[in-house]
Write a protein that holds these residues in place. Sequence first.
Motif, PDB file in Angstrom:
ATOM      1  N   LEU A 134       0.952  -1.289   0.069  1.00 28.17           N
ATOM      2  CA  LEU A 134       0.142   0.076   0.455  1.00 28.17           C
ATOM      3  C   LEU A 134       1.280   0.906  -0.198  1.00 28.17           C
ATOM      4  CD1 LEU A 134      -2.788  -1.173   2.748  1.00 28.17           C
ATOM      5  CD2 LEU A 134      -2.630  -1.411  -0.279  1.00 28.17           C
ATOM      6  N   GLU A 135       0.168   2.324  -1.048  1.00 23.37           N
ATOM      7  CA  GLU A 135       1.059   3.346  -1.067  1.00 23.37           C
ATOM      8  C   GLU A 135       1.002   4.385  -0.220  1.00 23.37           C
ATOM      9  OE1 GLU A 135       4.122   4.175  -2.812  1.00 23.37           O
ATOM     10  OE2 GLU A 135       4.245   1.594  -3.340  1.00 23.37           O
ATOM     11  N   PRO A 136       1.400   4.733   1.176  1.00 21.47           N
ATOM     12  CA  PRO A 136       0.634   6.386   1.501  1.00 21.47           C
ATOM     13  C   PRO A 136       0.938   7.306   0.309  1.00 21.47           C
ATOM     14  CG  PRO A 136       2.825   5.996   1.929  1.00 21.47           C
ATOM     15  CD  PRO A 136       2.849   4.887   0.776  1.00 21.47           C
TER      16      PRO A 136
ATOM     17  N   SER B 288      -3.127   7.531  11.273  1.00 23.02           N
ATOM     18  CA  SER B 288      -4.218   6.669  10.930  1.00 23.02           C
ATOM     19  C   SER B 288      -4.126   6.773   9.410  1.00 23.02           C
ATOM     20  CB  SER B 288      -4.918   6.867  11.285  1.00 23.02           C
ATOM     21  OG  SER B 288      -5.741   8.022  11.031  1.00 23.02           O
ATOM     22  N   CYS B 289      -4.977   5.821   8.557  1.00 21.50           N
ATOM     23  CA  CYS B 289      -5.401   6.238   7.516  1.00 21.50           C
ATOM     24  C   CYS B 289      -6.656   7.172   6.526  1.00 21.50           C
ATOM     25  CB  CYS B 289      -5.916   4.421   6.573  1.00 21.50           C
ATOM     26  SG  CYS B 289      -7.921   4.405   7.597  1.00 21.50           S
TER      27      CYS B 289
ATOM     28  N   LEU C 199       7.331   4.816   4.921  1.00 17.51           N
ATOM     29  CA  LEU C 199       6.247   4.412   6.078  1.00 17.51           C
ATOM     30  C   LEU C 199       5.214   3.213   5.105  1.00 17.51           C
ATOM     31  CD1 LEU C 199       4.914   7.762   6.356  1.00 17.51           C
ATOM     32  CD2 LEU C 199       5.905   6.251   8.042  1.00 17.51           C
ATOM     33  N   THR C 200       4.826   2.270   6.494  1.00 13.64           N
ATOM     34  CA  THR C 200       4.233   0.948   5.594  1.00 13.64           C
ATOM     35  C   THR C 200       2.739   1.230   6.062  1.00 13.64           C
ATOM     36  OG1 THR C 200       5.784  -0.015   7.308  1.00 13.64           O
ATOM     37  CG2 THR C 200       6.449  -0.222   5.175  1.00 13.64           C
ATOM     38  N   PHE C 201       2.052   0.724   5.476  1.00 11.01           N
ATOM     39  CA  PHE C 201       0.592   0.395   6.689  1.00 11.01           C
ATOM     40  C   PHE C 201       1.287  -0.912   7.876  1.00 11.01           C
ATOM     41  CE2 PHE C 201      -3.329  -0.205   7.575  1.00 11.01           C
ATOM     42  CZ  PHE C 201      -3.732   1.178   7.866  1.00 11.01           C
ATOM     43  N   THR C 202       0.246  -0.589   8.695  1.00 12.32           N
ATOM     44  CA  THR C 202       1.296  -1.167   9.397  1.00 12.32           C
ATOM     45  C   THR C 202      -0.093  -2.198  10.613  1.00 12.32           C
ATOM     46  OG1 THR C 202       2.637  -0.218  10.138  1.00 12.32           O
ATOM     47  CG2 THR C 202       1.989  -2.231  12.102  1.00 12.32           C
ATOM     48  N   HIS C 203      -0.898  -3.045  10.896  1.00 15.76           N
ATOM     49  CA  HIS C 203      -1.673  -3.518  11.838  1.00 15.76           C
ATOM     50  C   HIS C 203      -0.887  -2.998  13.655  1.00 15.76           C
ATOM     51  CE1 HIS C 203      -3.330  -5.999  15.097  1.00 15.76           C
ATOM     52  NE2 HIS C 203      -4.413  -6.600  14.003  1.00 15.76           N
ATOM     53  N   GLY C 204       0.077  -2.611  13.453  1.00 19.61           N
ATOM     54  CA  GLY C 204       0.586  -2.441  15.487  1.00 19.61           C
ATOM     55  C   GLY C 204       0.116  -3.902  16.244  1.00 19.61           C
ATOM     56  N   ASP C 205      -0.537  -4.550  16.001  1.00  9.20           N
ATOM     57  CA  ASP C 205      -0.862  -5.207  17.450  1.00  9.20           C
ATOM     58  C   ASP C 205      -0.843  -7.075  16.375  1.00  9.20           C
ATOM     59  OD1 ASP C 205      -0.721  -6.096  19.836  1.00  9.20           O
ATOM     60  OD2 ASP C 205      -3.189  -5.627  19.773  1.00  9.20           O
TER      61      ASP C 205
ATOM     62  N   PRO D  63       7.081   3.272  10.855  1.00 11.15           N
ATOM     63  CA  PRO D  63       7.849   3.329   9.642  1.00 11.15           C
ATOM     64  C   PRO D  63       8.265   1.834   9.783  1.00 11.15           C
ATOM     65  CG  PRO D  63       8.378   4.980  12.114  1.00 11.15           C
ATOM     66  CD  PRO D  63       6.990   4.291  12.087  1.00 11.15           C
ATOM     67  N   PHE D  64       8.787   1.543   8.753  1.00 15.25           N
ATOM     68  CA  PHE D  64       9.485   0.099   8.305  1.00 15.25           C
ATOM     69  C   PHE D  64       9.336  -0.745   9.171  1.00 15.25           C
ATOM     70  CE2 PHE D  64      13.297   2.111   7.773  1.00 15.25           C
ATOM     71  CZ  PHE D  64      14.110   0.406   8.783  1.00 15.25           C
TER      72      PHE D  64
END
Length: 295
Positions: free
Chosen positions: A137-139, A147-148, A217-223, A249-250
């Motif tokens: 996914l591209e920011p 957030s998104c 920067l990458t889209f991240t679930h985070g948990d 961050p990646f």
Amino acid sequence: MAYIPPLDNTETQHEGTAHLAIHNTFLRRSLTLLALKTTARFFKYDGPCARISKNLIVKTSPSVHLTEATTMEFVAANTSIPVPHVYCSFVHRNRAYIVMERISGQPFPEALKTLSDADREDIFTQLRSMIQQLRKLEPPPGTGVESCTGGSLRDPRNPRARPRFGPFKKVQDFHLWLRDGVQIKEHPEVANVHMTDQDWRDLREMAAKQDGAWSNLTFTHGDLNPFNIMIRGNQVVSIIDWESAGWYPFYWEYTSAWCGNITRKWWQDRVIKFLDPYPDELKMEITRQKWWGEV
């Protein structure tokens, strides 16, 4: 605009978020609130999630935010990653409600009991494919740590998130917030705790890396803990709990999955089966958490 934490953790959390609500009609709000007072009593609560029928749950608590529902819709629209379908979301009396699909399956740790070694490896292969979709996914131009929707973020493990934080236009600003604004060159001690020479070297190395140049920067679930991965048979049928997701961050997916599971050594040893490892960034995060530990 940066998020300003409310004094009581809830006072201003939902201000300016009306545009994030999904299918927010009077009828849906009324039926949801009625179900929480009636049919929900026949089912067992699971943390902030209340089951209101065979196929529906409502997620609500003082820390739930409309961003989570919007994130699930974003992921569903841009990837093939299975996420719960959102039926509606809204704020009522300064509290957010998300009505979503109840996933039929088991959390990964429970499913492990009946999975063969081949099934487990296949599940990790499925997870890697899903994570690769997030990485592709591209920011949008100008995106920072956010957030998104370009708004604030949530990380319940971080004591400085009250209950949200950000957004940050620069990764360096995010890193400075993570270490509570401390400029390492100016502070030979953190929280008046004596440091050894090695501690000081580790902190300076951490700060130099945090304050350096960053990209990707990458889209991240985070948990990505194993209880947020739902299994049916030998298939990943859903990844749930997107409250911490956003552009980061990646390295953040890997270090969050690793550091967030310090009591699950078996999971720490397996995250590299579906996440690219970043040992230097992990060392940086371990140092940070030693002095600004998360909960």
